[in-house]
Structures are given as structure tokens and as C-alpha cells.
Enzyme design. Structure first.
Site, short mmCIF file in Angstrom:
data_model
loop_
_atom_site.label_atom_id
_atom_site.label_comp_id
_atom_site.label_asym_id
_atom_site.label_seq_id
_atom_site.Cartn_x
_atom_site.Cartn_y
_atom_site.Cartn_z
N GLU A 318 -4.99 -3.33 -13.03
CA GLU A 318 -4.64 -4.76 -13.01
C GLU A 318 -5.98 -5.80 -13.21
O GLU A 318 -5.91 -6.78 -13.81
CB GLU A 318 -4.26 -4.95 -11.21
CG GLU A 318 -3.84 -6.36 -11.25
CD GLU A 318 -3.41 -6.69 -9.72
OE1 GLU A 318 -2.90 -7.64 -9.38
OE2 GLU A 318 -3.72 -5.88 -8.80
N LYS A 336 -4.69 -7.44 0.89
CA LYS A 336 -4.36 -6.13 1.61
C LYS A 336 -5.52 -5.63 2.05
O LYS A 336 -5.46 -4.68 2.90
CB LYS A 336 -3.82 -5.19 0.27
CG LYS A 336 -2.38 -5.36 -0.07
CD LYS A 336 -1.88 -4.36 -1.00
CE LYS A 336 -0.61 -4.68 -1.42
NZ LYS A 336 -0.35 -5.96 -2.53
#
Length: 415
Positions: A318, A336
Site C-alpha cells: 500500500e 487500525k
């Protein structure tokens, strides 16, 4: 309204409801998020498993929040969703008793369904026999019941569905809901996701896959997106529900606009059942499709709420994608680190957090980022919140099966 005009219709987020490990309610979530402190703890419900840590919603008393009778009938996955929906409606200033129910739709995301209901029924079957299995399992376990129960409690009588694109489910649901509004199919859509996966069987399976962090001796440091010492995610339960309306309709009734949802893109890797394509080709297609849909140049994106799972493969792929496509050097965060990974609900939570980032001009820090992986070259916010006027942001979600989904959010008044 012709088709071209409908496709260009801005869609607004007018209500936000959050029930996550960071707290019950949007205010509690935002305050905890800005601290950059993880919510991971030892989980008595997972005692005896090799990985016995998780991120649970704190002090969640379904009976007091929903009433004893309602709470008793619902699996936890629907309980979380209903509490989040009630907050979202209150935030939007909408009363289901006064709206045109057939013009109100619901699109929720979910990956695993009512795992607690299924596990309990399975245990009862083997220990006590078929005659003792509760019939309620078949109206609590299936994924569609999340939206079904919301419709019953909110008198939303329009299109009603659950989408299951693994950990991309929440973003996919919001993208579909936006298109329902643009098409004229609905006037209001409740969209988001819910997940209550913290049952022994799925957690044992995730451990066997090698997906979970094994830092069980120090749970609070276990979820560490983009960190050089990351080693897997911490599973979480959560729900997020957004109220979406066409911006003009929201303005006409005096509603508050938190942010605009202006672009949506989705794709499939076609690569592997659980690992991302290391080239990032699939997620790049989804990201570029979302930017094209929003009519936004890549360099105009100034913030990214990353999927950022704290797994070695995802974070590296990513970060390279962001560096390659979003050439303006946006700030990046993975929430997260605080909340853990709520699987199918993760994307909806992160879209809500992205809207709050735009609204407040503050980027939450990535928890537990002590040493940035030297192979990651993007601008990851860590340590403390960063003041930043965010005009255009992307929120990324990727899931098992190679499912990818990206949304573009923009500040009201940008378009």
C-alpha cells in the site's frame, strides 16, 4: 434529473454513528483516536487460544442501550449496528417516524455474519442434540439480517442489502449507497458495516493463517501499522453507520454536512485467496477509478486513511501504491493501530474517521509507529495529531479474495 446530472450529484455524509473499541459514540471515538493509544487487551473470550488478544468495544451493555427484549433477540453483530445507526440518525437530525420509509435504503457490509450465534448453536448441537438448537440462529447468523434488523427498527423500507467483500465490505457498501442516491433510487441511505468476529473458531483460523500479531505478552503494542517490527493484525469488533443524502436535499432541510463522498472505485486482484498482489496492480485500478469518478487529479489528494493492517505484505504494497500514484505526498494514517482490524467493518469506521479528519482539520496519529519500515517512504503521521486542512482524502480497503475498494471524500464547498 437526467442521468448525467445525477452522476454529478454531490452526496453528503450528514450523520455518523460509531461503536468501536475506541468507544461508544463519535465523540468518544475521536478523542481516543487522537491519543494514538491502542485499545488491544487480553480477551477472556479467547482464553486458551495461541493468540488471546483482541480489541473489544468497552462497556457495551446491549440491554441498557437497546432494551432487554431487543438485545436478547439479536446477535452481537446486529446489536452493534443498531446502536451505531441510532447515533447516526440523531446526529443527522432525522426521525424515522417522520420520513418516507420506502425512499430510505440500507446498505451494510459484513464478512462473517453472526459468529457468536453460530458457535453457540454448534456447541449446543454437539453437546445436547439437535432438538436443543435455538431456531433464532437462522435469524441471527446470516449476514443479511444486519440490514434486515436495521430496517425493522428504523422503518427504512427501500432497498435493503448487505455486501460481503471481506475487509473491503464497509467501503463497498458506502460506494453502492452513494450510487443509489445518485440514481434517484433513494432519498436517504443508511450505509456502513458491522462485525463481531471475536469467537474462538475464526480467531483460531486467522492464527493458523499467520495473520494475527503474536505479541500476546504486550497487547497494546501488537497493532503497529507501517512499523519495521510489525507482525500481523489484532482482530476487533465494531460497527459504523453513516447517513447519506444528496447534498442539496441535506442543505434544504438544514442538515449538517460532515464531508462529501465524491468518488468510488473497486477492483479484483485475481491473484491469491489471502495475500495481496505485491505489484499493487489491482488496488491501483480501484484507486485510479475512484479518482476519475471524483474528477480529482492524483496530486490533489492531501490525506490518505490507509488500509494499514500491520501485516508485512499489505503495508509495503500500500505504501508503494500511495507513493506511485498520489504524487502530491499526502499525509497518511492507519487508525487500525488504535482500533485493531474490524474486518468487514474496518472500512466503514475509517470512512467515518476520514470525514472527521476533514471536518476537524486534524490527522490522527498511527499508534505504535516507533520505527518506520525503511522500505516505506510515505508521510505517515505518528506520535501526535497533525493539524492539517484536508480538502481531498482517500480511504482504502482491501480484503481476502483480492477485493479492493476506495472512496474519495472531500470537504463541503470544494466542488
Amino acid at each position: 434529473m437526467n442521468e448525467r446530472a445525477r452522476r454529478g450529484t454531490p452526496v453528503a455524509i450528514t450523520g455518523i454513528g460509531l461503536v468501536t473499541p475506541a468507544g461508544i459514540g463519535t465523540t468518544a471515538n475521536w478523542e481516543r483516536l487522537l491519543t494514538g493509544r491502542s485499545t488491544a487487551r487480553r480477551d477472556p473470550g479467547l482464553a486458551g487460544l495461541p493468540v488471546d488478544i483482541s480489541c473489544r468495544v468497552p462497556d457495551f451493555d446491549a440491554a441498557s442501550l437497546l432494551g432487554r427484549s431487543t438485545a436478547w433477540r439479536l446477535d452481537r453483530v446486529s446489536q452493534l449496528a443498531l446502536v451505531a445507526a441510532k447515533e447516526a440518525l440523531a446526529d443527522a437530525g432525522l426521525d424515522p417516524e417522520r420520513w418516507d420509509g420506502p425512499r430510505v435504503g440500507i446498505v451494510m457490509g459484513n464478512a462473517l455474519g453472526g459468529t457468536a450465534s453460530y458457535e453457540a448453536a454448534h456447541t449446543t448441537y454437539h453437546q445436547e442434540g439437535a432438538d436443543q438448537v435455538s431456531p433464532l440462529v437462522m435469524v441471527n447468523w446470516p449476514v443479511n439480517m444486519i440490514s434486515g434488523y436495521l430496517a425493522m427498527h428504523c422503518r427504512a423500507l427501500g432497498p435493503n442489502l448487505v455486501v460481503a467483500t471481506a475487509c473491503a465490505s464497509g467501503v463497498t457498501a458506502i460506494g453502492i449507497a452513494r450510487d443509489m442516491l445518485r440514481s434517484g433510487l433513494c432519498d436517504i441511505v443508511l450505509a456502513g458495516a458491522s462485525e463481531a468476529p471475536l469467537s474462538p473458531t475464526p480467531m483460531a483460523a486467522y492464527h493458523r493463517m499467520g495473520a494475527l500479531s503474536r505479541r500476546t505478552d504486550d497487547p497494546e503494542s501488537a497493532s503497529r501499522p507501517f512499523d519495521a517490527d510489525r507482525g500481523g493484525f489484532v482482530a476487533a469488533e465494531a460497527a459504523a453507520v453513516l447517513v447519506l443524502e444528496r447534498e442539496g436535499d441535506a442543505r434544504a432541510r438544514g442538515g449538517t454536512v460532515h464531508a462529501l463522498v465524491t468518488g468510488f472505485g473497486a477492483s479484483a486482484d485475481g491473484h491469491h485467496a489471502s495475500a495481496p498482489d505485491p505489484t499493487g496492480a489491482g488496488v491501483e485500478r480501484a484507486l485510479r477509478a475512484a479518482l476519475t469518478d471524483a474528477d480529482v487529479a492524483p496530486e490533489a489528494v492531501d490525506h490518505v486513511n490507509a488500509h494499514g493492517t500491520s501485516t508485512r505484505l499489505n503495508d509495503l504494497m500500500e505504501s508503494r501504491l500511495i507513493d506511485r500514484v498520489l504524487v502530491g505526498g499526502p499525509s497518511v494514517t492507519s487508525t487500525k493501530g488504535v482500533t485493531g482490524h474490524a474486518l468487514g467493518a474496518a472500512g466503514a469506521i475509517e470512512v467515518a474517521y476520514t470525514a472527521l479528519t476533514i471536518e476537524h482539520g486534524l490527522v490522527p496519529p498511527t499508534a505504535n509507529l516507533d520505527k518506520l519500515d525503511p522500505e516505506i517512504g510515505v508521510d505517515v503521521v505518528a506520535g501526535a495529531p497533525r493539524e492539517q486542512s484536508v480538502t481531498t482524502a482517500t480511504s482504502h480497503s482491501f480484503g481476502f479474495g483480492g477485493q479492493n475498494a476506495v472512496l474519495v471524500l472531500q470537504k463541503a464547498g470544494t466542488r
